[in-house]
Design an enzyme around this catalytic site. Structure first.
Site, mmCIF file in Angstrom:
data_model
loop_
_atom_site.group_PDB
_atom_site.id
_atom_site.type_symbol
_atom_site.label_atom_id
_atom_site.label_comp_id
_atom_site.label_asym_id
_atom_site.label_seq_id
_atom_site.Cartn_x
_atom_site.Cartn_y
_atom_site.Cartn_z
ATOM 1 N N GLY A 18 -3.250 -3.061 -40.567
ATOM 2 C CA GLY A 18 -4.121 -3.851 -40.295
ATOM 3 C C GLY A 18 -3.521 -5.226 -40.626
ATOM 4 O O GLY A 18 -3.633 -6.105 -39.784
ATOM 5 N N ILE A 19 -2.825 -5.374 -41.589
ATOM 6 C CA ILE A 19 -2.151 -6.631 -41.902
ATOM 7 C C ILE A 19 -1.042 -6.956 -40.930
ATOM 8 O O ILE A 19 -0.614 -8.035 -40.324
ATOM 9 C CB ILE A 19 -1.628 -6.651 -43.461
ATOM 10 C CG1 ILE A 19 -2.766 -6.681 -44.358
ATOM 11 C CG2 ILE A 19 -0.681 -7.988 -43.553
ATOM 12 C CD1 ILE A 19 -2.224 -6.733 -45.839
ATOM 13 N N ARG A 50 0.844 -4.705 -25.086
ATOM 14 C CA ARG A 50 0.168 -4.665 -23.966
ATOM 15 C C ARG A 50 -0.988 -5.819 -23.959
ATOM 16 O O ARG A 50 -1.217 -6.766 -22.916
ATOM 17 C CB ARG A 50 -0.551 -3.542 -23.400
ATOM 18 C CG ARG A 50 0.494 -2.487 -23.142
ATOM 19 C CD ARG A 50 -0.179 -1.208 -22.285
ATOM 20 N NE ARG A 50 -1.144 -0.514 -23.113
ATOM 21 C CZ ARG A 50 -0.654 0.705 -23.835
ATOM 22 N NH1 ARG A 50 0.584 0.956 -23.674
ATOM 23 N NH2 ARG A 50 -1.434 1.318 -24.456
ATOM 24 N N ASP A 62 12.665 4.532 -38.378
ATOM 25 C CA ASP A 62 12.235 4.941 -39.984
ATOM 26 C C ASP A 62 13.045 3.971 -40.397
ATOM 27 O O ASP A 62 14.315 4.097 -40.800
ATOM 28 C CB ASP A 62 12.597 6.448 -40.004
ATOM 29 C CG ASP A 62 12.426 6.811 -41.444
ATOM 30 O OD1 ASP A 62 12.135 5.963 -42.167
ATOM 31 O OD2 ASP A 62 12.472 8.127 -41.497
ATOM 32 N N GLY A 91 5.241 -0.566 -45.671
ATOM 33 C CA GLY A 91 5.250 -0.109 -47.051
ATOM 34 C C GLY A 91 4.132 1.160 -46.836
ATOM 35 O O GLY A 91 3.432 1.365 -45.671
ATOM 36 N N TYR A 158 4.066 2.545 -57.016
ATOM 37 C CA TYR A 158 4.040 1.607 -56.100
ATOM 38 C C TYR A 158 4.137 0.253 -56.570
ATOM 39 O O TYR A 158 4.685 -0.773 -56.108
ATOM 40 C CB TYR A 158 2.352 1.826 -55.273
ATOM 41 C CG TYR A 158 1.857 0.641 -54.590
ATOM 42 C CD1 TYR A 158 2.469 0.688 -52.975
ATOM 43 C CD2 TYR A 158 1.420 -0.693 -54.754
ATOM 44 C CE1 TYR A 158 2.127 -0.209 -52.128
ATOM 45 C CE2 TYR A 158 0.841 -1.564 -53.602
ATOM 46 C CZ TYR A 158 1.430 -1.403 -52.441
ATOM 47 O OH TYR A 158 1.167 -2.428 -51.566
ATOM 48 N N LYS A 162 6.848 -2.515 -55.873
ATOM 49 C CA LYS A 162 6.436 -4.203 -55.332
ATOM 50 C C LYS A 162 6.751 -5.020 -56.349
ATOM 51 O O LYS A 162 7.121 -6.128 -55.897
ATOM 52 C CB LYS A 162 5.084 -4.123 -55.048
ATOM 53 C CG LYS A 162 4.519 -3.410 -54.143
ATOM 54 C CD LYS A 162 4.867 -4.025 -52.613
ATOM 55 C CE LYS A 162 4.362 -3.125 -51.481
ATOM 56 N NZ LYS A 162 5.005 -3.663 -50.158
ATOM 57 N N ARG A 208 -16.598 0.360 -56.803
ATOM 58 C CA ARG A 208 -15.146 0.085 -56.793
ATOM 59 C C ARG A 208 -14.912 -1.409 -56.303
ATOM 60 O O ARG A 208 -14.110 -1.993 -56.822
ATOM 61 C CB ARG A 208 -14.181 0.940 -55.932
ATOM 62 C CG ARG A 208 -13.896 2.363 -56.450
ATOM 63 C CD ARG A 208 -12.951 3.173 -55.835
ATOM 64 N NE ARG A 208 -11.473 2.446 -56.355
ATOM 65 C CZ ARG A 208 -10.270 2.937 -56.010
ATOM 66 N NH1 ARG A 208 -10.248 3.974 -55.014
ATOM 67 N NH2 ARG A 208 -9.304 2.400 -56.289
#
Length: 270
Positions: A18-19, A50, A62, A91, A158, A162, A208
């Site tokens: 998405g980002i 396209r 990869d 990531g 993670y 980061k 959440r």
């Protein structure tokens, strides 16, 4: 405002997310020639290309494999020329909470390879291209995470990857790049909670979302566009030509502590 990125060759890694997809669109809008990288979900990136036309070219690789990264940069140079701007966005965020005592070495190694080793390999090829082609104003924007700033229980792998990218790696490379190109820059964007397909499980869980919003001054979840605009700013020598080694958090003012009581936030308006 014109970011003056017209005809610059921009490599966006992880363009299938998405980002990543929003980053590609933003740079194409600025007139750049964009390489949209993918590893999995190549069909999504080809469809994006396209839609955007000749200014967007999809490439697969990869990024955890040395030979694949070398091939990727070599093919870009042949087809478009050397990479002027690298956006290291690719990531992997493991969706399940796994306490450290239950985490396998396999998961740890996989997460570090996807989020840290891949950036090392891409930055190394980027730096080699800078030296080989004597680029004058290259820029790299590494995409970190607020997990690397505040930590994230259940995601120590993670958060560690980061944090290493955001601090030790970026702040070392912002000094090294200037040995190759005096106006070369390296910066980091750290998104907080952002609504993307990757975080869909989070966004669809009101409790959440409510807990997260209690720590965010703006009381809303970011959109991919918010992150993309910050990256374009740091990629542009016109807009941020005297900015290097900086960490820009796109997190709505998150502080890592509770700012609001539960009844003061509305998950439905996030």
């Amino acid at each position: 405002m014109d970011a003056k990125l017209n005809n610059r060759v921009v490599l966006v890694t992880g363009a299938s997310g998405g980002i990543g997809g929003e980053l590609v669109r933003a740079f194409v809008t600025e007139g750049a020639r964009v390489v949209a990288h993918f590893n999995e979900h190549g069909d999504q990136v080809r469809e994006l290309a396209r839609d955007l036309g000749a200014s967007c070219v999809p490439f697969g690789a990869d990024l955890t494999l040395e030979a694949e990264v070398e091939r990727l940069f070599a093919e870009i140079e042949v087809g478009l020329g050397p990479v002027d701007v690298l956006v290291a966005n690719a990531g992997s965020w493991p969706p399940d909470d796994v306490p450290l005592g239950q985490m396998t070495l396999k998961q740890w190694n996989h997460t570090l390879a996807a989020n840290l080793t891949s950036v090392f390999l891409c930055m190394r090829e980027f730096f080699r291209g800078i030296a080989r082609h004597q680029l004058t104003e290259p820029a790299a924007v590494l995409v970190g995470s607020t997990a690397g700033v505040f930590g994230e229980a259940g995601h120590a792998d993670y958060a560690a990857a980061k944090a290493a990218l955001t601090y030790g790696l970026a702040r070392s490379l912002k000094n090294e790049i200037c040995r190759l190109a005096p106006r070369g820059r390296v910066n980091v964007v750290c998104p907080g909670w952002t609504a993307t397909p990757l975080t869909q499980r989070f966004v669809e869980n009101p409790e959440r979302v409510r807990r997260a919003l209690q720590t965010i001054a703006l009381r809303k979840v970011a959109r991919a566009h918010d992150v993309a605009m910050a990256v374009v700013y740091l990629a542009s020598g016109h807009l941020s030509g005297h900015v290097s080694g900086q960490v820009l958090t796109v997190s709505g003012g998150m502080e890592g502590r509770v700012l609001y009581q539960p009844d003061e936030v509305d998950p439905g308006k996030a």
